[in-house]
Design a protein around this motif. Structure first.
Motif, short mmCIF file in Angstrom:
data_model
loop_
_atom_site.label_atom_id
_atom_site.label_comp_id
_atom_site.label_asym_id
_atom_site.label_seq_id
_atom_site.Cartn_x
_atom_site.Cartn_y
_atom_site.Cartn_z
N PRO A 130 0.79 -1.24 0.00
CA PRO A 130 0.00 0.00 0.00
C PRO A 130 0.83 1.29 0.00
CG PRO A 130 -0.95 -1.59 1.50
CD PRO A 130 0.35 -2.17 1.05
N ILE A 131 2.01 1.28 0.63
CA ILE A 131 2.80 2.51 0.72
C ILE A 131 3.17 3.04 -0.66
CG2 ILE A 131 5.02 1.30 0.96
CD1 ILE A 131 4.04 4.59 2.71
N TYR A 132 3.50 2.14 -1.59
CA TYR A 132 3.91 2.58 -2.93
C TYR A 132 2.72 3.13 -3.70
CZ TYR A 132 8.12 0.04 -1.71
OH TYR A 132 9.24 -0.39 -1.06
N ARG A 133 1.57 2.54 -3.53
CA ARG A 133 0.37 3.03 -4.23
C ARG A 133 -0.05 4.39 -3.69
NH1 ARG A 133 -3.06 -2.53 -5.53
NH2 ARG A 133 -1.44 -3.41 -6.87
N GLN A 134 0.08 4.57 -2.37
CA GLN A 134 -0.30 5.86 -1.80
C GLN A 134 0.69 6.94 -2.23
OE1 GLN A 134 -1.84 5.68 2.13
NE2 GLN A 134 -1.58 7.85 2.54
N LEU A 135 1.97 6.61 -2.24
CA LEU A 135 2.97 7.58 -2.70
C LEU A 135 2.73 7.94 -4.16
CD1 LEU A 135 6.26 6.28 -1.04
CD2 LEU A 135 5.06 8.41 -0.54
N LYS A 136 2.35 6.95 -4.97
CA LYS A 136 2.06 7.22 -6.38
C LYS A 136 0.89 8.20 -6.50
CE LYS A 136 3.12 5.80 -10.68
NZ LYS A 136 2.81 4.45 -11.11
N VAL A 138 0.10 10.52 -4.33
CA VAL A 138 0.63 11.84 -3.94
C VAL A 138 1.39 12.47 -5.11
CG1 VAL A 138 2.29 13.04 -2.44
CG2 VAL A 138 0.78 11.28 -1.48
N VAL A 139 2.25 11.67 -5.73
CA VAL A 139 3.04 12.15 -6.87
C VAL A 139 2.14 12.56 -8.02
CG1 VAL A 139 4.65 11.41 -8.65
CG2 VAL A 139 5.10 10.84 -6.25
N ASP A 140 1.14 11.73 -8.32
CA ASP A 140 0.25 11.99 -9.45
C ASP A 140 -0.63 13.22 -9.22
OD1 ASP A 140 1.32 9.83 -10.74
OD2 ASP A 140 -0.37 8.48 -10.35
N SER A 141 -0.79 13.61 -7.96
CA SER A 141 -1.58 14.81 -7.67
C SER A 141 -0.89 16.07 -8.18
CB SER A 141 -1.80 14.94 -6.16
OG SER A 141 -0.62 15.37 -5.50
N GLY A 142 0.41 16.00 -8.39
CA GLY A 142 1.18 17.12 -8.91
C GLY A 142 1.70 18.08 -7.85
N LYS A 143 1.37 17.85 -6.59
CA LYS A 143 1.76 18.82 -5.56
C LYS A 143 3.26 18.84 -5.26
CE LYS A 143 0.89 16.29 -1.23
NZ LYS A 143 0.11 16.35 0.03
N MET A 191 9.24 6.44 -12.12
CA MET A 191 9.64 7.17 -13.33
C MET A 191 8.49 7.25 -14.33
SD MET A 191 13.55 6.49 -14.54
CE MET A 191 14.85 7.58 -13.96
N SER A 192 8.43 8.33 -15.09
CA SER A 192 7.36 8.54 -16.06
C SER A 192 7.43 7.55 -17.22
CB SER A 192 7.41 9.96 -16.61
OG SER A 192 7.30 10.91 -15.57
N SER A 193 8.63 7.12 -17.57
CA SER A 193 8.81 6.13 -18.63
C SER A 193 10.06 5.33 -18.33
CB SER A 193 8.92 6.80 -20.00
OG SER A 193 10.08 7.61 -20.08
N TYR A 243 11.85 15.61 -5.97
CA TYR A 243 10.95 16.33 -6.87
C TYR A 243 11.25 17.82 -6.80
CZ TYR A 243 8.33 12.00 -7.28
OH TYR A 243 7.98 10.70 -7.55
N ASP A 244 10.60 18.58 -7.64
CA ASP A 244 10.84 20.01 -7.71
C ASP A 244 10.52 20.71 -6.39
OD1 ASP A 244 11.43 22.40 -9.36
OD2 ASP A 244 9.33 22.88 -9.00
#
Length: 331
Positions: A130-136, A138-143, A191-193, A243-244
């Motif tokens: 679950p930790i990796y899916r939740q982090l994904k 967060v990342v996908d939210s763009g924040k 990674m995006s790709s 991340y940025d």
């Protein structure tokens, strides 16, 4: 219990097979059968977990019409032969990492699975905890902004015994297939790709397998990753994602359950804790059963394929082959 009463068989009775048996019991079920090279070990395993069927010969598991899913947890170099037999017999397969030795073997297995309409997947815990899916999420939210850099460390301290499986070329030993597959799966998850530019340095053990490795990866988006692996020098199992607007630290991967996000602007931290390390196999079982039932296939075989391509490229750069690969080329 699971959504549908699926019958699982284990091929192999090692540590992972014990975890599989415990996971199924925790879900209110049990392993249906066990196949093992040594019949006596199979009997002892079955007795421990109350499993009703033990095969005298491994090949009997493929011919058993009652079996729905086979979990393969034998050494890497045996996987492709068992995959061929299991898929040809119409069995869904969850196969321990590394799913095959190289990309050619994996492509063969994928084609067989597609022809038969079967679920084929690698038992890569990173795709299911679950930790990796939740982090994904967060990342996908763009924040956090765009990904810039990933740093991965995985160092084990294995006894310097050249006959054990970690250093044994006859058993497809080496850091990359044993622990590097986790680091590369982590990288691919975020990674995006898939990275296309791959540079590396390797130090070999006396047996000729990779003992220590440094890897630099870049993809078409300009995201970068560095990986350091060792079989004879302990390191913290740490993943860092820069991340940025923030960086994420996750320790004790692959079976992580806690991550810390530190925001660049003011240094404040956000702690994410979810899932349970001890339930790693349970998450894999549930996802596999959902996929087999046709409800939701989240087994990420495409990611396993990308990781296998990277590992195949790395070993090609090093000139590292295993006996099975040499026999294939010679035949």
């Amino acid at each position: 219990m699971s959504e549908k009463s699926l019958k699982w068989a284990t091929l192999g009775t090692g540590v992972i097979a014990h975890e599989l048996a415990q996971a199924l019991q925790g879900l209110g079920g049990n392993l249906y059968s066990v196949a093992n090279r040594t019949y006596e070990k199979g009997l002892a395993f079955a007795d421990q977990y109350g499993i009703q069927k033990v095969y005298r010969e491994i090949d009997e598991v493929f011919a058993d019409d009652e079996v729905d899913i086979i979990y393969i947890s034998t050494p890497h170099n045996t996987h492709i032969n068992f995959l061929r037999k299991a898929l040809a017999a119409g069995k869904h397969v969850l196969c321990e990492k590394s799913i095959t030795l190289n990309s050619a073997e994996l492509e063969e297995a994928i084609q067989l699975a597609e022809e038969k309409g079967l679920v084929l997947a690698e038992a890569m815990t990173i795709y299911h905890m679950p930790i990796y899916r939740q982090l994904k999420d967060v990342v996908d939210s763009g924040k956090l902004g765009p990904l810039k850099m990933i740093q991965m460390n995985f160092g084990s301290y294995k006894d310097y015994d050249m006959t054990n499986r970690f250093f044994n070329r006859e058993l497809a030993g080496g850091a990359l297939l044993d622990i590097g597959v986790y680091a590369l799966s982590f990288v691919r998850w975020f990674m995006s790709s898939c990275p296309q530019n791959i540079l590396s340095q390797v130090q070999f053990a006396p047996t000729g397998v990779d003992e220590q490795v440094g890897i630099l990866l870049t993809n078409q988006e300009g995201e970068m990753a560095t990986i350091s692996l060792s079989l004879h020098a302990k390191q913290p199992k740490r993943g860092m994602l820069a991340y940025d607007k923030a960086y994420i630290e996750l320790y004790e991967y692959p079976r992580g359950q806690k991550a810390v996000i530190t925001y660049t602007e003011d240094g404040h931290q956000e702690v994410i804790e979810t899932g349970d390390t001890k339930d790693a196999l349970r998450y894999e079982v549930l996802d596999m059963e959902r996929a087999v039932a046709g409800n939701d296939n989240q087994m990420y075989l495409a990611y396993s394929r990308d990781v296998m391509e990277m590992m195949t490229k790395l070993r090609s750069d090093w000139g590292l082959t295993y006996p099975e690969e040499e026999e294939e080329r010679g035949s």
